[in-house]
Design a protein around this motif. Sequence first.
Motif: not given
Length: 87
Positions: A1-7, A24-28, A59-66, A71-76
Amino acid sequence: MKISILGGGGTRTPLLVRGLLSLEEELGIKEISLMDVNEERLPLIKKVLDDIYKEETRGAILTYTQDIKVCMEEASFVVCTIRVGGG
């Protein structure tokens, strides 16, 4: 699962990310993507999150973008933390 945070450059972001990484593990959660239009704030938050990430991740990754599309591509889930007026 990907979570996107705007702002994602906001001052409350580290608290939110720490909470998400603790589940992280509980929510996947595989990725947390942070987006902010303010090019100065996002790198500052990244510095804070680097230490949290080392302590909390399994093991989850953090990504950063403007780029909101990246950011929203494939977000759950999308979390919007945008404050009107940029404050």
